[in-house]
Write an enzyme that holds these catalytic residues in place. Sequence first.
Site, PDB file in Angstrom:
ATOM      1  N   HIS A  15      96.789  63.929 -36.268  1.00  0.00           N
ATOM      2  CA  HIS A  15      95.383  63.899 -35.844  1.00  0.00           C
ATOM      3  C   HIS A  15      94.474  64.362 -36.985  1.00  0.00           C
ATOM      4  O   HIS A  15      93.445  63.734 -37.276  1.00  0.00           O
ATOM      5  CB  HIS A  15      95.229  64.811 -34.615  1.00  0.00           C
ATOM      6  N   GLU A  16      94.866  65.458 -37.644  1.00  0.00           N
ATOM      7  CA  GLU A  16      94.005  66.023 -38.700  1.00  0.00           C
ATOM      8  C   GLU A  16      94.022  65.166 -39.962  1.00  0.00           C
ATOM      9  O   GLU A  16      92.979  65.001 -40.621  1.00  0.00           O
ATOM     10  CB  GLU A  16      94.413  67.468 -39.011  1.00  0.00           C
ATOM     11  N   GLN A  47      84.873  67.692 -39.802  1.00  0.00           N
ATOM     12  CA  GLN A  47      84.326  68.105 -38.507  1.00  0.00           C
ATOM     13  C   GLN A  47      83.278  69.213 -38.637  1.00  0.00           C
ATOM     14  O   GLN A  47      82.532  69.465 -37.691  1.00  0.00           O
ATOM     15  CB  GLN A  47      85.441  68.562 -37.562  1.00  0.00           C
ATOM     16  N   CYS A  66      89.824  66.145 -28.840  1.00  0.00           N
ATOM     17  CA  CYS A  66      89.283  66.396 -30.172  1.00  0.00           C
ATOM     18  C   CYS A  66      87.997  67.192 -30.011  1.00  0.00           C
ATOM     19  O   CYS A  66      87.184  66.879 -29.135  1.00  0.00           O
ATOM     20  CB  CYS A  66      88.994  65.062 -30.861  1.00  0.00           C
ATOM     21  N   LEU A  67      87.810  68.203 -30.836  1.00  0.00           N
ATOM     22  CA  LEU A  67      86.592  69.024 -30.742  1.00  0.00           C
ATOM     23  C   LEU A  67      85.336  68.209 -31.010  1.00  0.00           C
ATOM     24  O   LEU A  67      84.240  68.618 -30.627  1.00  0.00           O
ATOM     25  CB  LEU A  67      86.679  70.205 -31.720  1.00  0.00           C
ATOM     26  N   GLY A  87      93.343  72.719 -33.877  1.00  0.00           N
ATOM     27  CA  GLY A  87      93.265  72.243 -35.251  1.00  0.00           C
ATOM     28  C   GLY A  87      91.835  71.857 -35.564  1.00  0.00           C
ATOM     29  O   GLY A  87      91.019  71.662 -34.647  1.00  0.00           O
ATOM     30  N   HIS A 137      91.659  62.461 -39.497  1.00  0.00           N
ATOM     31  CA  HIS A 137      90.269  62.882 -39.736  1.00  0.00           C
ATOM     32  C   HIS A 137      89.908  62.757 -41.223  1.00  0.00           C
ATOM     33  O   HIS A 137      88.804  62.354 -41.571  1.00  0.00           O
ATOM     34  CB  HIS A 137      90.057  64.334 -39.318  1.00  0.00           C
TER      35      HIS A 137
END
Length: 186
Positions: free
Chosen positions: A130-131, A51, A88-89, A46, A134
């Site tokens: 999670h997204e 990000q 997480c990226l 995702g 963000h």
Amino acid sequence: MPVQPIRLFGDPVLTTPAGLVTTFDKDLRNLVSDLIETMHEAPGAGLAAPQIGVSLQVFVWDIDEGDGHLINPTLDLSEELQEGEEGCLSFPGLVYETPRAFRAVAKGFNMHGEPVTIEGTELLARVLQHETDHLNGIVFIDRLLTSERKLAMADIRNSEWFGEATALGNSPIIKFSPHSTKGLAI
Ligand code: ZN
């Protein structure tokens, strides 16, 4: 569409609430496309617009059913929780046990401005939470239990990417991570 550099923890865009999308135009469709390409390249499960440095309420995911995207989401969560690791990226190489609701119902819009509802359990529910976090300027380490969070902060301080960014005195940006996050980086 170009793959974009992924912003790393320490970049203020990750802790700033993103703005609502008000115009469903070609720029928005390009943003969704950039997010999907960048997520695939990473690779991740995702990716949210902040990000890649765009403070708008847009995210994408890629799990079993394929690519999806959602704009201006609101979430309904089950009281039942799930256990599981999460990465997480924007935190390369770091994975922690992160409690989440077992089931999530996300309401929002697709890139054409049509209302959509996405329901998921387990991994999809985790990704939706999670997204959406963000987009609200919340990162996954904010969701950890206190003991785990202390461990995470120490790991971050000791990480190569955070150290490099601090030494350079600028916002950390990388094009891709050489580290694996066990396929759970989102
Ligand atoms: Zn993330």
